[in-house]
Design a protein around this motif. Structure first.
Motif, PDB file in Angstrom:
ATOM      1  N   GLU A  66       0.833  -1.207   0.000  1.00 54.63           N
ATOM      2  CA  GLU A  66       0.000   0.000   0.000  1.00 54.63           C
ATOM      3  C   GLU A  66       0.865   1.252   0.000  1.00 54.63           C
ATOM      4  N   TRP A  67       1.901   1.261   0.812  1.00 58.02           N
ATOM      5  CA  TRP A  67       2.752   2.445   0.961  1.00 58.02           C
ATOM      6  C   TRP A  67       3.600   2.709  -0.280  1.00 58.02           C
ATOM      7  N   SER A  68       4.183   1.661  -0.839  1.00 64.12           N
ATOM      8  CA  SER A  68       5.192   1.875  -1.874  1.00 64.12           C
ATOM      9  C   SER A  68       4.640   1.903  -3.289  1.00 64.12           C
ATOM     10  N   THR A  69       3.350   1.689  -3.467  1.00 64.63           N
ATOM     11  CA  THR A  69       2.768   1.790  -4.807  1.00 64.63           C
ATOM     12  C   THR A  69       2.463   3.232  -5.196  1.00 64.63           C
ATOM     13  N   ASP A  70       2.659   4.171  -4.285  1.00 67.25           N
ATOM     14  CA  ASP A  70       2.447   5.594  -4.570  1.00 67.25           C
ATOM     15  C   ASP A  70       3.731   6.329  -4.210  1.00 67.25           C
ATOM     16  N   LYS A  71       4.311   7.035  -5.184  1.00 67.64           N
ATOM     17  CA  LYS A  71       5.625   7.641  -4.983  1.00 67.64           C
ATOM     18  C   LYS A  71       5.632   8.836  -4.030  1.00 67.64           C
ATOM     19  N   HIS A  72       4.507   9.146  -3.443  1.00 68.53           N
ATOM     20  CA  HIS A  72       4.532  10.122  -2.350  1.00 68.53           C
ATOM     21  C   HIS A  72       5.423   9.631  -1.201  1.00 68.53           C
ATOM     22  N   TYR A  73       5.742   8.337  -1.186  1.00 72.24           N
ATOM     23  CA  TYR A  73       6.649   7.836  -0.150  1.00 72.24           C
ATOM     24  C   TYR A  73       8.002   8.542  -0.193  1.00 72.24           C
ATOM     25  N   LEU A  74       8.377   9.089  -1.368  1.00 68.46           N
ATOM     26  CA  LEU A  74       9.659   9.794  -1.464  1.00 68.46           C
ATOM     27  C   LEU A  74       9.704  10.986  -0.513  1.00 68.46           C
ATOM     28  N   ALA A  75       8.578  11.686  -0.391  1.00 62.63           N
ATOM     29  CA  ALA A  75       8.524  12.820   0.535  1.00 62.63           C
ATOM     30  C   ALA A  75       8.691  12.351   1.975  1.00 62.63           C
ATOM     31  N   GLU A  76       8.174  11.176   2.275  1.00 67.44           N
ATOM     32  CA  GLU A  76       8.313  10.637   3.637  1.00 67.44           C
ATOM     33  C   GLU A  76       9.744  10.197   3.912  1.00 67.44           C
ATOM     34  N   LEU A  77      10.406   9.623   2.917  1.00 67.64           N
ATOM     35  CA  LEU A  77      11.814   9.270   3.095  1.00 67.64           C
ATOM     36  C   LEU A  77      12.663  10.523   3.294  1.00 67.64           C
ATOM     37  N   GLU A  78      12.367  11.550   2.515  1.00 63.36           N
ATOM     38  CA  GLU A  78      13.111  12.808   2.660  1.00 63.36           C
ATOM     39  C   GLU A  78      12.872  13.421   4.038  1.00 63.36           C
ATOM     40  N   ALA A  79      11.646  13.299   4.545  1.00 65.71           N
ATOM     41  CA  ALA A  79      11.298  13.899   5.840  1.00 65.71           C
ATOM     42  C   ALA A  79      12.075  13.289   6.993  1.00 65.71           C
ATOM     43  N   VAL A  80      12.542  12.037   6.825  1.00 64.45           N
ATOM     44  CA  VAL A  80      13.324  11.411   7.895  1.00 64.45           C
ATOM     45  C   VAL A  80      14.823  11.543   7.633  1.00 64.45           C
ATOM     46  N   GLY A  81      15.184  12.406   6.672  1.00 63.35           N
ATOM     47  CA  GLY A  81      16.586  12.735   6.470  1.00 63.35           C
ATOM     48  C   GLY A  81      17.328  11.928   5.432  1.00 63.35           C
ATOM     49  N   LEU A  82      16.620  11.102   4.649  1.00 66.92           N
ATOM     50  CA  LEU A  82      17.293  10.319   3.623  1.00 66.92           C
ATOM     51  C   LEU A  82      17.490  11.156   2.358  1.00 66.92           C
ATOM     52  N   PRO A  83      18.612  10.965   1.651  1.00 66.30           N
ATOM     53  CA  PRO A  83      18.876  11.769   0.455  1.00 66.30           C
ATOM     54  C   PRO A  83      18.054  11.287  -0.731  1.00 66.30           C
ATOM     55  N   VAL A  84      17.112  12.085  -1.146  1.00 69.80           N
ATOM     56  CA  VAL A  84      16.168  11.725  -2.195  1.00 69.80           C
ATOM     57  C   VAL A  84      16.354  12.675  -3.371  1.00 69.80           C
ATOM     58  N   VAL A  85      16.176  12.192  -4.579  1.00 68.31           N
ATOM     59  CA  VAL A  85      16.153  13.079  -5.743  1.00 68.31           C
ATOM     60  C   VAL A  85      15.080  14.140  -5.500  1.00 68.31           C
ATOM     61  N   PRO A  86      15.404  15.441  -5.668  1.00 66.54           N
ATOM     62  CA  PRO A  86      14.389  16.476  -5.429  1.00 66.54           C
ATOM     63  C   PRO A  86      13.089  16.149  -6.156  1.00 66.54           C
ATOM     64  N   SER A  87      11.979  16.275  -5.443  1.00 64.14           N
ATOM     65  CA  SER A  87      10.689  15.823  -5.975  1.00 64.14           C
ATOM     66  C   SER A  87       9.604  16.832  -5.645  1.00 64.14           C
ATOM     67  N   ALA A  88       8.805  17.151  -6.648  1.00 66.13           N
ATOM     68  CA  ALA A  88       7.639  18.013  -6.444  1.00 66.13           C
ATOM     69  C   ALA A  88       6.406  17.254  -6.906  1.00 66.13           C
ATOM     70  N   PHE A  89       5.354  17.288  -6.102  1.00 60.30           N
ATOM     71  CA  PHE A  89       4.105  16.621  -6.448  1.00 60.30           C
ATOM     72  C   PHE A  89       3.075  17.670  -6.854  1.00 60.30           C
TER      73      PHE A  89
END
Length: 302
Positions: free
Chosen positions: A94-117
């Motif tokens: 459920e969580w990983s089928t929607d790429k909004h998870y990238l914002a959650e990974l970034e919120a906990v300090g993980l280096p994510v490709v800059p993403s705008a939804f």
């Protein structure tokens, strides 16, 4: 009295109707499981005739058609997980089928490709119109409905955002990290929480290209030795996934793929975290199908 023989454990490798007999790597896993005494078989996820309660374990593999049918796919996953052990577990699907998870990974300090939804109703503009960028649905797989666009194509970019919105889908926009053209993408494959192997994926999206036809874009893959920095990021992502699984009261993922891109400074950033149906390149990494088969055996209910 003779010994009572026990039936072989029944394990479904879940696929889609376009590849009902699995792809090459699925066949490798099938052979490895059967060689260990498992009654392993390919099963199409939306086949109404399947009795999921008759299976000990259902391992999601090549369900590549889920993205345009996400709600239907998740409804199936809920039914299957209510009568069999589903891997990866339902909350992770459920969580990983929607790429909004990238914002959650970034919120906990993980280096994510800059993403705008860009959500439906928010218009068609976004922060990356003046640089080279990628536009894709927030729910997507296999580079479908994905375009690489230049700063000289703002009208085409807005039009693609509008086209995705017209289908009721949110949009993810990311700047194109040009280092990928030379360095490529690094795919870290984790089996049962342990880094198994890594692959280099050549840059996939041509500048000014058209939309992908079919289920997925063909990928050019070669084995790669990941850098220490890439491994560090991959392990940090897996630690967060494991924490989320524990919080949800489910098992950690049986398999995962962390896709990384180098930023302008060469530092690895997370492009995607694949927990649903990623290619694991079992046919490229000797011994990996056997390692995954062993991990499946350890997940069988006792």
């Amino acid at each position: 009295m003779g010994a009572v023989s026990r039936p072989s454990p029944a394990v479904a490798l879940v696929t889609c109707s376009e590849v009902p007999h699995l792809d090459d790597e699925g066949q490798h896993l099938l052979v490895a499981l059967r060689g260990r005494g498992v009654d392993a078989r390919p099963v199409v996820w939306d086949d109404a005739a399947v009795d999921w309660a008759a299976l000990d374990l259902a391992v999601v593999r090549s369900t590549w058609d889920y993205a345009p049918r996400r709600e239907e796919f998740l409804a199936w996953a809920r039914r299957a997980s209510s009568s069999s052990v589903l891997l990866n577990p339902l909350p992770l699907l459920e969580w990983s089928t929607d790429k909004h998870y990238l914002a959650e990974l970034e919120a906990v300090g993980l280096p994510v490709v800059p993403s705008a939804f860009v959500e439906v109703g928010d218009g068609e503009s976004h922060p990356y119109l003046d640089v080279e960028h990628v536009v894709k649905p927030a729910v997507s797989a296999g580079s479908r409905d994905t375009l690489r666009l230049g700063a000289h194509e703002p009208d085409r970019s807005r039009a693609h955002v509008g086209a995705v919105h017209a289908g009721g889908r949110s949009v993810l926009v990311q700047p194109y990290l040009a280092a990928v053209d030379e360095v490529g993408e690094t795919a870290l494959v984790f089996l049962d929480g342990t880094l198994s192997h890594a692959m280099r994926k050549a840059a996939l999206l041509p500048a000014g290209g058209e939309l992908v036809e079919g289920l997925f874009a063909e990928e050019e893959m070669t084995p790669r030795e990941p850098s220490a920095a890439e491994v560090e990021v991959g392990l940090a992502v897996m630690a967060e996934v494991t924490r989320r699984a524990r919080e949800a009261g489910v098992a950690a993922p049986l398999y995962a793929r962390v896709d990384l891109l180098p930023d302008d400074d060469g530092a690895p950033r997370v492009l995607e975290l694949e927990l649903v149906e990623p290619s694991l390149f079992l046919d490229h990494a000797p011994g990996s199908a056997e390692r995954l088969a062993e991990a499946v055996l350890h997940r069988l209910p006792h």
